[in-house]
Enzyme design. Structure first.
Site, short mmCIF file in Angstrom:
data_model
loop_
_atom_site.label_atom_id
_atom_site.label_comp_id
_atom_site.label_asym_id
_atom_site.label_seq_id
_atom_site.Cartn_x
_atom_site.Cartn_y
_atom_site.Cartn_z
CE LYS A 35 2.69 1.13 117.64
NZ LYS A 35 1.95 1.18 116.37
N GLY A 255 5.47 28.66 103.79
CA GLY A 255 6.73 28.04 104.16
C GLY A 255 7.09 26.92 103.20
N GLY A 259 3.27 18.47 105.24
CA GLY A 259 3.71 17.07 105.14
C GLY A 259 2.90 16.26 106.13
CB CYS A 262 -3.28 13.72 107.81
SG CYS A 262 -3.54 12.60 109.18
NE ARG A 329 3.84 8.51 109.72
CZ ARG A 329 2.71 8.09 110.27
NH1 ARG A 329 2.15 6.98 109.85
NH2 ARG A 329 2.14 8.79 111.23
C1 UDX Z 1 -3.78 17.39 110.22
C2 UDX Z 1 -5.11 18.07 110.61
O1 UDX Z 1 -4.81 19.37 111.15
C3 UDX Z 1 -5.87 17.21 111.60
O2 UDX Z 1 -7.12 17.82 111.89
C4 UDX Z 1 -6.09 15.84 110.98
O3 UDX Z 1 -6.77 15.00 111.86
C5 UDX Z 1 -4.76 15.21 110.59
O4 UDX Z 1 -4.06 16.08 109.71
P1 UDX Z 1 -1.39 17.14 111.36
O5 UDX Z 1 -0.98 16.41 110.13
O6 UDX Z 1 -1.00 16.62 112.69
O7 UDX Z 1 -2.99 17.30 111.40
O8 UDX Z 1 -0.75 18.61 111.27
P2 UDX Z 1 -1.15 20.12 110.98
O9 UDX Z 1 -0.85 20.89 112.20
O10 UDX Z 1 -2.46 20.29 110.37
O11 UDX Z 1 -0.01 20.47 109.90
C6 UDX Z 1 0.14 19.72 108.71
C7 UDX Z 1 1.30 20.24 107.89
O12 UDX Z 1 1.02 21.53 107.39
C8 UDX Z 1 2.62 20.38 108.65
O13 UDX Z 1 3.67 19.93 107.80
C9 UDX Z 1 2.73 21.85 108.93
O14 UDX Z 1 4.07 22.30 109.05
C10 UDX Z 1 2.08 22.43 107.68
N1 UDX Z 1 1.49 23.76 107.89
C11 UDX Z 1 0.49 23.94 108.80
C12 UDX Z 1 1.92 24.83 107.11
O15 UDX Z 1 2.82 24.70 106.27
N2 UDX Z 1 1.33 26.04 107.30
C13 UDX Z 1 0.33 26.25 108.20
O16 UDX Z 1 -0.16 27.39 108.29
C14 UDX Z 1 -0.10 25.17 108.98
#
Ligand code: UDX
Length: 441
Positions: A35, A255, A259, A262, A329
């Site tokens: 990496k 939806g 996932g 985080c 993931r």
């Molecule tokens: C999240 C937080 O937003 C971020 O602040 C933190 O630092 C890390 O975790 P991330 O995991 O990149 O970030 O994605 P995010 O855009 O928050 O979406 C997370 C999941 O929720 C995705 O699977 C997304 O499809 C889903 N989601 C998001 C929904 O199902 N509905 C929504 O309205 C928004």
């Protein structure tokens, strides 16, 4: 300022690159030598819009360097950011072993006083443990531990690093605050909200944010079930809710659920932490249950559309946990694939970026080279990730290619009336099912 960044994953790499972009001299280290070689050659190990360009620019400017030697990265640095993973243990608690090991190595490698910044999402109280570990293994240097939770979103990591919604710094040391103000001076000067607080509050705030955002999504998904039973439209409900500034529209899209690396693990770790503190918050477990239910609700729709799933070909559109990333993931798309495969269906997936990662995770999943190849001969298509390119689907061509014109939309990517007009039976999420010939009221 000389800065070390330990860990070059989805948090560490954008952090290193953006700190270099702010004008600091950054040495990033990772134990994975392959990496590190790729990064040193200007190639990112995962897909993140704009990160390659910024990485190459900072390497070219000589402000950024990569190494496998933690000691080399830390020697001479004024600040060390710890960005290693905190994966879940079987109990749901965060595994903090990597953090302890890195703290020990940093303590041994430090050549001068050092501010050590925890960026990984951790249970409250971890900073004290870090401070204790640094003191135990140190050789004379003074360490100041700071907690600076990272709020960046995958797919928007560059944008979120260079113009974050806020910067949070937790410390009990005026010296620690002073150094961090210097680190982020260009962003503070540009007007980014900058919050100084105590360490435990900073640590807890990160869990509180992620749990609340997960809660919003699960609330929207519960509303989707209620809308399906009552004939209401969850998208319109979310728009109406979102127009109240006290609620806000973000993270109210119903939806397949959330996932990624985080939300699922942070929610489990937070629930565990709350229990250990002697409090019960079953709401957190309910959020996770509703998230699992979202995938089951989608399987039920596919079953409703196709009756028996044995030998049915299902086109799975989108495999990453969200658009804009190749990260699979805890992807709800893969949870869905596993469920459909278990019921005997043949699942053919397509994703603009995440195909290799998805098949490595779910061996029985087949993939197609493009969207239309995935749809060919399919008895049903399921939208699992709302990649923008899916919205441009040529509906007439898709209908021609499919065995049955049926779409189950786990992300509400399509306009129901357009789907009906194009001759599809269309199952959205939390909106009425539409059949060919349907006309918008
Ligand atoms: C999240 C937080 O937003 C971020 O602040 C933190 O630092 C890390 O975790 P991330 O995991 O990149 O970030 O994605 P995010 O855009 O928050 O979406 C997370 C999941 O929720 C995705 O699977 C997304 O499809 C889903 N989601 C998001 C929904 O199902 N509905 C929504 O309205 C928004």
């Amino acid at each position: 300022m000389r800065i070390a960044v330990v860990g070059t994953g989805h948090v560490g790499l954008p952090t290193a690159v953006s700190l270099a972009h702010l004008g600091h001299v950054v040495v990033a280290c990772d134990s994975d030598s392959e990496k590190v070689a790729e990064l040193a050659a200007g190639r990112t190990p995962f897909y993140e819009e704009g990160l390659d360009d910024l990485l190459q620019a900072e390497l070219g400017a000589g402000r950024l360097r990569f190494t496998t030697e933690l000691a080399g990265a830390v020697a001479g640095a004024v600040v060390a950011f710890i960005c290693v993973g905190t994966p879940p243990r079987a109990s749901g608690a965060a595994n903090l072993l990597a953090l302890e090991r890195v703290a020990e190595q940093i303590a041994k490698a430090a050549t001068n006083d050092l501010v050590v910044v925890g960026k990984s999402t951790v249970p409250t109280g971890t900073a004290e443990r870090l401070a204790e570990t640094l003191a135990r293994h140190g050789n004379g240097a003074a360490f100041t531990v700071v907690s600076s939770p990272e709020f960046l979103r995958e797919g928007r990591a560059v944008e979120d690093s260079l113009s974050p919604s806020r910067i949070v710094i937790g410390s009990d040391s005026p010296g620690g605050f002073a150094v961090m103000r210097e680190v982020y001076a260009p962003l503070i000067d540009a007007g980014v909200a900058y919050i100084e607080t105590d360490i435990r509050t900073a640590e807890l705030a990160k869990h509180a944010c992620n749990a609340f955002l997960s809660l919003k999504i699960s609330y929207a998904n519960a509303l989707a079930r209620i809308c399906e039973l009552s004939g209401a439209d969850v998208v319109a409900v979310a728009d109406i809710m979102g127009s109240d500034p006290r609620i806000g529209r973000a993270h109210l899209d119903a939806g397949l659920g959330y996932g990624g690396y985080c939300f699922p693990k942070d929610l489990a770790a937070f629930s565990r932490l709350v229990g250990e503190l002697g409090y019960a918050m079953p709401l957190l477990d309910e959020v996770a249950r509703l998230n699992d239910e979202a995938v089951e609700a989608c399987v039920a729709k596919v079953r409703d559309a196709l009756w028996n799933l044995e030998d049915k070909r299902i086109a799975l559109l989108g495999l990453s946990f969200k658009p804009g990333t190749d990260d699979v993931r805890f992807s709800p798309a893969l949870a869905l694939a596993a469920r459909l495969l278990a019921e005997g269906a043949r699942v053919v997936g397509y994703d603009p970026k995440a195909m290799a990662a998805a098949t490595a995770e779910v061996g029985a999943l087949q993939t197609a080279p493009d969207l239309y190849a995935a749809l060919e001969g399919a008895h049903c298509a399921v939208v699992a990730t709302d990649w923008p390119e899916f919205k441009d689907l040529d509906l007439a061509k898709a209908k021609e290619l499919m065995a049955f014109p049926i779409v189950v939309d786990g992300r509400n990517a399509f306009d129901p009336a357009a789907m009906a007009e194009a001759g599809f039976t269309y199952y959205p999420t939390g909106r009425p099912v539409v059949k060919p010939g349907f006309r918008r009221a």
